[in-house]
Design an enzyme around this catalytic site. Structure first.
Site, PDB file in Angstrom:
ATOM      1  N   HIS A   8     -38.572 -90.779  61.977  1.00  0.00           N
ATOM      2  CA  HIS A   8     -38.168 -89.388  61.726  1.00  0.00           C
ATOM      3  C   HIS A   8     -39.369 -88.482  61.967  1.00  0.00           C
ATOM      4  CE1 HIS A   8     -35.938 -86.422  58.820  1.00  0.00           C
ATOM      5  NE2 HIS A   8     -36.585 -85.776  59.789  1.00  0.00           N
ATOM      6  N   HIS A  27     -40.179 -84.931  64.574  1.00  0.00           N
ATOM      7  CA  HIS A  27     -39.776 -83.975  65.609  1.00  0.00           C
ATOM      8  C   HIS A  27     -41.008 -83.676  66.455  1.00  0.00           C
ATOM      9  CE1 HIS A  27     -36.069 -83.019  63.270  1.00  0.00           C
ATOM     10  NE2 HIS A  27     -36.854 -83.400  62.263  1.00  0.00           N
ATOM     11  N   HIS A  55     -29.587 -85.603  60.230  1.00  0.00           N
ATOM     12  CA  HIS A  55     -30.183 -85.073  59.005  1.00  0.00           C
ATOM     13  C   HIS A  55     -29.036 -84.793  58.032  1.00  0.00           C
ATOM     14  CE1 HIS A  55     -33.702 -84.553  61.457  1.00  0.00           C
ATOM     15  NE2 HIS A  55     -34.370 -83.873  60.545  1.00  0.00           N
ATOM     16  N   GLU A  58     -30.903 -83.284  52.860  1.00  0.00           N
ATOM     17  CA  GLU A  58     -32.268 -82.757  52.697  1.00  0.00           C
ATOM     18  C   GLU A  58     -32.153 -81.561  51.750  1.00  0.00           C
ATOM     19  OE1 GLU A  58     -33.905 -80.970  56.258  1.00  0.00           O
ATOM     20  OE2 GLU A  58     -35.964 -80.981  55.483  1.00  0.00           O
ATOM     21  N   ASP A  69     -41.843 -86.298  59.624  1.00  0.00           N
ATOM     22  CA  ASP A  69     -40.967 -85.154  59.923  1.00  0.00           C
ATOM     23  C   ASP A  69     -41.627 -84.186  60.919  1.00  0.00           C
ATOM     24  OD1 ASP A  69     -38.595 -83.774  59.808  1.00  0.00           O
ATOM     25  OD2 ASP A  69     -38.860 -82.987  57.800  1.00  0.00           O
ATOM     26  N   ASP A  70     -42.535 -83.346  60.420  1.00  0.00           N
ATOM     27  CA  ASP A  70     -43.222 -82.362  61.264  1.00  0.00           C
ATOM     28  C   ASP A  70     -44.696 -82.362  60.872  1.00  0.00           C
ATOM     29  OD1 ASP A  70     -40.813 -80.892  62.601  1.00  0.00           O
ATOM     30  OD2 ASP A  70     -40.300 -81.025  60.474  1.00  0.00           O
TER      31      ASP A  70
HETATM   32  N1  ADE Z   1     -36.225 -79.657  62.514  1.00  0.00           N
HETATM   33  C1  ADE Z   1     -37.522 -79.972  62.373  1.00  0.00           C
HETATM   34  N2  ADE Z   1     -37.766 -80.384  61.129  1.00  0.00           N
HETATM   35  C2  ADE Z   1     -36.588 -80.343  60.457  1.00  0.00           C
HETATM   36  C3  ADE Z   1     -36.188 -80.663  59.146  1.00  0.00           C
HETATM   37  N3  ADE Z   1     -37.033 -81.110  58.218  1.00  0.00           N
HETATM   38  N4  ADE Z   1     -34.903 -80.476  58.812  1.00  0.00           N
HETATM   39  C4  ADE Z   1     -34.033 -80.012  59.703  1.00  0.00           C
HETATM   40  N5  ADE Z   1     -34.359 -79.705  60.957  1.00  0.00           N
HETATM   41  C5  ADE Z   1     -35.623 -79.878  61.335  1.00  0.00           C
HETATM   42 ZN    ZN Z   2     -36.463 -83.809  60.288  1.00  0.00          ZN
END
Ligand code: ADE
Ligand code: ZN
Length: 318
Positions: A14, A16, A194, A197, A275-276
């Site tokens: 997971h 992006h 997703h 969350e 995630d990011d």
């Molecule tokens: N796009 C990038 N990060 C995300 C996240 N945590 N939740 C939903 N979309 C995303």
């Molecule tokens: Zn994500």
């Protein structure tokens, strides 16, 4: 312990790619492509990395992605992510990218793919990191736009291992995307989504029942529905949990209150992911270290989390 956690072989399921855009690279690409930025310098951009919720983060994330224009830009982004994560024990990755974020501003899909694929190939050869790319649909846009995106991507079918669903969750339930996920499955592309969350447990049920996903991304709000938890345990559905992301997006503002270890001990198939990483202050190994420091995660628990990540991969390893 820190070194042991970093060295532990792990998969990341997971992440992006657009969320791996570090401020330094963002500024250098802006200069290379002559894109005007609203921040005076890197420090001012970093100072903006405070989010009251998912949408506040996404607004910044989509703005940052505007600097990505050429195949070389996508290569540089993907390569930087691979190098950084391989140095933290990552041996396999299944990153998302959001084609609509780029095609909507006139960047052609083959340009995006060329850069990402070249970097993933170099990652296999030079870093020993195996990978499979996931094409993710933006759920704040209509299903028809996702369907168009899928059709435009099918000539490059071999570039992908799955489709995903991301962006703003609340108000955009998985059931809205039932047809595009069915179409992807008919092409042999499994789905992940997703869910849970910021959205309620019902969205996790829908991702399972309407989209027939193979993994749930996040899924932490499953904890509010005991029947759902039992079902997820029974079917051993992988949940790709992102602790530092959840903290920074105020899902669990204190990491010490994050439920991931309780979920693991309850028998849920959870893994640890970034995630990011550029926006949330840590790559996959940093997330493991944070769980040790804030939740007292043991070596045994870390080992099981890493094993879960390797076992839940959709693409072949090695
Ligand atoms: N796009 C990038 N990060 C995300 C996240 N945590 N939740 C939903 N979309 C995303
Ligand atoms: Zn994500």
């Amino acid at each position: 312990m820190r070194d042991w956690l970093i060295a532990l072989p792990k998969a990341e399921l997971h992440i992006h790619l657009e969320g791996a855009l570090e401020p330094e690279l963002l500024f250098s690409l802006a200069q290379r492509n002559r894109v005007a930025l609203p921040w005076a310098d890197i420090d001012a951009l970093r100072a903006a990395y405070q989010y009251r919720d998912l949408q506040a983060f996404l607004d910044l994330y989509y703005q940052g992605a505007q600097v990505l224009q050429t195949a070389q830009d996508f290569y540089d982004l993907t390569w930087a992510y691979l190098k950084q994560s391989a140095a933290q024990g990552m041996v396999h990755t299944e990153p998302f990218f959001d084609p609509q974020t780029h095609t909507e501003r006139g960047i052609a899909l083959p340009v995006v793919l060329e850069g990402i694929q070249a970097a993933l190939a170099d990652g296999r050869r030079e870093l020993g990191v195996s990978s499979g790319l996931i094409l993710s649909f933006l759920r704040h846009l209509p299903e028809a736009a996702a369907m168009q995106t899928l059709e435009a991507a099918l000539p490059y079918r071999d570039a992908f291992i799955a489709v995903g669903l991301d962006s703003s969750e609340a108000g955009f339930p998985p059931r809205l995307f039932e047809r595009v996920f069915a179409r992807a499955r008919a092409e042999g592309l499994p789905g992940v989504a997703h869910a849970g969350e910021e959205g309620p447990p019902e969205y996790i049920w829908e991702a399972l029942e309407c989209l027939q996903v193979r993994r749930i991304d996040h899924g932490v709000r499953a904890c509010e529905d005991e029947r759902l938890v039992q079902h997820l345990v029974d079917i051993q559905m992988p949940l790709t949990v992102c602790p530092l992301s959840n903290q920074r997006l105020q899902v669990f503002p204190r990491l010490a209150e994050h439920p991931i270890l309780k979920m693991l001990e309850r028998g849920l198939n959870v893994s640890v992911n970034s995630d990011d990483p550029a926006y949330f202050g840590g790559y996959v190994g940093d997330n493991f270290v944070a769980l040790h420091e804030h939740l007292g995660m043991t070596r045994g628990q870390a080992g099981r989390l890493a094993e879960n990540s390797l076992a839940a991969a959709l693409a072949p390893r090695g």
